[in-house]
Design a protein around this motif. Structure first.
Motif: not given
Length: 50
Positions: A34-38, A41-42, A47-50
């Motif tokens: 779960g930590t790796a997945a979060v 995602i971050l 990468f894609f939103l900046l």
């Protein structure tokens, strides 16, 4: 006063330590992945939103 010299869970019938260990290992795996997945995602958001 009550006699508190013996812990109740050590003498209780039906303690299933094998199942307890399986549940704990499942919890640890859930936290790890779960930590790796979060984190993934971050990173993708950065990468894609900046």
């Amino acid at each position: 006063m009550a006699d508190h010299s013996e812990v109740a869970y050590t003498t209780a019938d039906g303690n299933d330590y094998i199942e307890h260990e399986r549940t704990y290992e499942g919890f640890i795996a859930l936290v790890k992945y779960g930590t790796a997945a979060v984190a993934l995602i971050l990173i993708l958001m950065a990468f894609f939103l900046l």
